[in-house]
Design an enzyme around this catalytic site. Sequence first.
Site, PDB file in Angstrom:
ATOM      1  N   ARG A  16      -2.430 -28.010  -2.359  1.00 11.78           N
ATOM      2  CA  ARG A  16      -1.086 -27.868  -1.795  1.00 11.78           C
ATOM      3  C   ARG A  16      -0.728 -26.418  -1.436  1.00 11.78           C
ATOM      4  O   ARG A  16       0.281 -26.159  -0.803  1.00 11.78           O
ATOM      5  CB  ARG A  16      -0.043 -28.444  -2.772  1.00 11.78           C
ATOM      6  CG  ARG A  16      -0.028 -29.958  -2.775  1.00 11.78           C
ATOM      7  CD  ARG A  16       0.757 -30.520  -3.942  1.00 11.78           C
ATOM      8  NE  ARG A  16      -0.008 -30.468  -5.182  1.00 11.78           N
ATOM      9  CZ  ARG A  16       0.474 -30.781  -6.388  1.00 11.78           C
ATOM     10  NH1 ARG A  16       1.744 -31.142  -6.513  1.00 11.78           N
ATOM     11  NH2 ARG A  16      -0.288 -30.706  -7.452  1.00 11.78           N
ATOM     12  N   TYR A 368      -0.128  18.282   8.933  1.00  9.06           N
ATOM     13  CA  TYR A 368      -1.217  17.491   8.363  1.00  9.06           C
ATOM     14  C   TYR A 368      -2.096  18.404   7.526  1.00  9.06           C
ATOM     15  O   TYR A 368      -2.635  19.398   8.024  1.00  9.06           O
ATOM     16  CB  TYR A 368      -2.071  16.835   9.465  1.00  9.06           C
ATOM     17  CG  TYR A 368      -3.311  16.200   8.891  1.00  9.06           C
ATOM     18  CD1 TYR A 368      -3.194  15.170   7.959  1.00  9.06           C
ATOM     19  CD2 TYR A 368      -4.587  16.658   9.215  1.00  9.06           C
ATOM     20  CE1 TYR A 368      -4.321  14.606   7.366  1.00  9.06           C
ATOM     21  CE2 TYR A 368      -5.719  16.085   8.635  1.00  9.06           C
ATOM     22  CZ  TYR A 368      -5.575  15.068   7.715  1.00  9.06           C
ATOM     23  OH  TYR A 368      -6.682  14.516   7.126  1.00  9.06           O
TER      24      TYR A 368
END
Length: 475
Positions: A16, A368
């Site tokens: 199910r 960065y």
Amino acid sequence: MKGISAIILAAGQGKRMKSALPKVAHPILGNPVVWHVAQAARAAGIQEMVFVLGYGRDKVLATVDAFGGKVAIQESQFGTGDAARCGLAELSAGAKEVLVLCGDAPLIRPATIRALLSARRRKGAAASVLTGMLEDPTGYGRIVRSPEGTVAKIVEEKDADAATRRIREVNSGTYAFDRAFLEKGLPRLSDVNAQREFYLTDLVLEALAEGTCVVPLAAGDPDEVRGINSRRELAEATRIVLRRKLNALMDSGVTVIDPERTYVETEVAVGQDSVIEPGVSLLGKTRVGRGVRIQAGCVVEDCTIADGAHLKPYSVMTSSHVRKGAIIGPFSHLRPFADIGEGAHIGNFVEVKKSRIGKGSKANHLSYLGDAVVGKKVNVGAGTITCNYDGIAKHPTVLGDGVFVGSDTMLVAPVSVGKGALIGAGSTITRNVPPYALALSRADQKVFELWVARKKPELLKKAGLAVPAVKKEEK
Ligand code: UD1
Ligand code: CA
């Protein structure tokens, strides 16, 4: 607890769920459903655990390992009785009592397991079974009680008549057994029923035939008996487990401003006087210290956040270390192995990967930093980028203590900048810079006087500026 072992039934597919993943492997707060079952058993003091596996068993092995468990394979799922028989074969001789747990019922609590064990012992019964009174008992086996209050039988929904279906007391699928009884009873089960399965629940009849009985223990909190059979039930169970987790954090001194909108996984720890604001996700093995403030939208996975740190809104971090009093965000991204030093600041739109940022250093805007080692009290100007990748390999950047990096600097790695050095804004640094030096790499600035007035007067007019007079020869 010596002499008590657990068999955890987890071989079924769980049709199910409509999933390729076995039902018991679906995660609740970051750990598989069956992990929560085993965790409750371990917290109740159970050492030996046998996991009965079948469908998709490779997806469950990590949980087995986490608890040092044994595996019993049930090749075909002939029912819970058959599964228990498989598990029993792997139990050590020392196990005199056997706890049987449903791998798909993750809400059971350690105290309930202990109560179930003592309920059986007190009566010297063959078994005890955990039951629960549910508003909607649909799908569960029903507990039919005898006049003395013991269990007369357990009837599966599919085998039940209308009157039995109206019974609201259901079987949780969790039992404590006397081992000798289990050894004798399991081989006697039959599969003559609606599902053609060997029902573990039919042991009730075996117990009565032996002149002993099965004692029911009704769970104080009916949620504990809930099994997961569908995605909806998975979501409901998740909500309950999450609420328990947040309650435990609040009880230990953490402020959770809006528990309905906060997601904290099972293994996360948070120290006293930390504040978790709405919309935060704390995942995996994240450890948060004391007095930490975590603002809206932060997603923190497998990180260590030290005392007094402040995670400003919408910061995302994975496998990173934020040290004492550091300030991250808003909108920072810490990728694996970012190590942010004490009191350091990482600001908006700054990405840090596999880099150590020293105590008190700052990278506040649009940068960065990858594969970098940054010393103490370094200032990384806006728009600075470590060019760490040459298309083939990653290379390191080293910035010494007290370095000042001007805005918009490209640090082409491998490269190092000595302590106290200064890099002029807009530089592209390709060679090492010695300590205390100034490094600059820019084209010299040229100025053409009145060039705009002569060549592009329309620009000035468009801006509403008067066009200055220029002499003929200057044109
Ligand atoms: C079972 C009980 C039911 C109870 C319910 C509680 C029986 C016959 N029924 O029904 O009374 O109310 O649990 O949730 O016991 N499993 C195996 N091998 C098998 C069959 C099942 O390992 O051959 C495992 C499943 O993976 C699952 C657990 O046993 O973890 C329960 O099985 P499931 O099929 O969900 O049983 P229910 O029909 O829910
Ligand atoms: Ca079930």
